[in-house]
Design an enzyme around this catalytic site. Structure first.
Site: not given
Ligand SMILES: CCCCCCCCCCCCC/C=C/C(=O)SCCNC(=O)CCNC(=O)[C@H](O)C(C)(C)COP(=O)(O)OP(=O)(O)OC[C@H]1O[C@@H](n2cnc3c(N)ncnc32)[C@H](O)[C@@H]1OP(=O)(O)O
Length: 242
Positions: A164, A171
């Site tokens: 991350y 970026e």
């Molecule tokens: C208009 C211009 C705007 C500009 C703004 C600029 C500001 C930006 C600031 C931020 C900059 C970020 C830059 C990003 C850089 C990168 O990505 S670098 C690479 C490294 N990145 C990462 O490692 C993060 C990757 N990202 C994520 O993981 C997601 O996007 C997330 C939203 C942050 C993840 O969160 P979340 O979904 O809450 O976590 P999980 O644990 O994965 O999932 C929660 C539960 O939901 C289920 N689930 C989610 N998605 C799916 C799916 N596609 N299919 C099936 N299930 C899904 C998941 O299984 C979990 O379920 P439970 O365990 O039952 O709760």
């Protein structure tokens, strides 16, 4: 009385059936979506490796994968929809910020400004995104299929700790490299006077985007750390609703 109780039971059964059909449909769609996205990012990984092995340089790599990258990264907008309709338990805001910042990077920075496409920072965030997304989508896929190998779970909730911040560095350096060009050309900007009487300076917009990483990135990072504690260590975490 008896008949209304029976009606209630029939209604309950119908509701339960509807819920089951809905959740089976949602699971089928999510499985398809996650497999497609894993495949997409694997294709990108292979294309990047092939390019580098054949050419021995990163110059030209972005252009060679731009189309596939734009397609799969833009398609991730669907994930905001998943959260909005409640088929995944994730915040619309967290997912929205993550997906929109990526789309902004792809379309309005890297793709829009040819002069920065060969920067090392572009390769840095591309490699980091690719590793992250292959791990993330394969985690979701195996999880949905109830056959999750531990190493994928481990990778999903550990690699981000390093990836991350690295992605953010890639970026921010890329946007920083774009600034002089944007200032010189005035691209995507509107200067006064014009018939709409509106002024917009893309140069300052990019600076604001860079600054917005300061409050937003820690929130995403701490969200992932909480997810890590919940999934790997079984902690019960109460998150505020959006
Ligand atoms: C208009 C211009 C705007 C500009 C703004 C600029 C500001 C930006 C600031 C931020 C900059 C970020 C830059 C990003 C850089 C990168 O990505 S670098 C690479 C490294 N990145 C990462 O490692 C993060 C990757 N990202 C994520 O993981 C997601 O996007 C997330 C939203 C942050 C993840 O969160 P979340 O979904 O809450 O976590 P999980 O644990 O994965 O999932 C929660 C539960 O939901 C289920 N689930 C989610 N998605 C799916 C799916 N596609 N299919 C099936 N299930 C899904 C998941 O299984 C979990 O379920 P439970 O365990 O039952 O709760």
């Amino acid at each position: 009385m008896a008949s209304s109780e029976e009606d209630g039971t029939v209604e309950e059964k119908e509701n339960n059936n509807k819920k089951r059909t809905k959740s089976a449909l949602a699971t089928a769609w999510l499985t398809f979506y996650n497999i497609a996205m894993t495949a997409g990012w694997l294709v990108l990984a292979m294309a990047m490796m092939r390019f580098y092995i054949q050419k021995g340089t990163h110059k030209g790599l972005y252009r060679s994968i731009a189309r596939t990258l734009k397609f799969f990264q833009t398609f991730a907008l669907v994930e905001v929809g998943h959260c909005a309709i409640g088929i995944v338990r994730t915040s619309v805001i967290v997912t929205g910020v993550q997906v929109c910042s990526r789309i902004f990077m792809v379309w309005f920075v890297t793709n829009g400004i040819r002069q920065i496409q060969n920067e090392e920072s572009v390769i840095l965030f591309l490699v980091v995104w690719t590793v992250t997304e292959i791990t993330r989508y394969s985690y979701y896929t195996f999880n949905l299929l109830n056959h999750l190998p531990y190493f994928i779970k481990w990778a999903r909730y550990n690699l981000f700790i390093v990836l991350y911040p690295l992605g953010v560095v890639g970026e921010l350096l890329t946007i920083y490299a774009a600034l002089p060009f944007v200032r010189r050309t005035g691209m995507y900007s509107m200067r006064l006077p014009n018939k709409y009487n509106v002024s917009f300076d893309y140069y300052y917009c990019l600076i604001i985007v860079m600054l917005s990483y300061i409050p937003l990135f820690p929130q995403l990072y701490f969200h992932m750390l909480r997810q890590r504690r919940r999934v790997l260590h079984g902690e019960v975490i109460v998150e505020k609703d959006d």
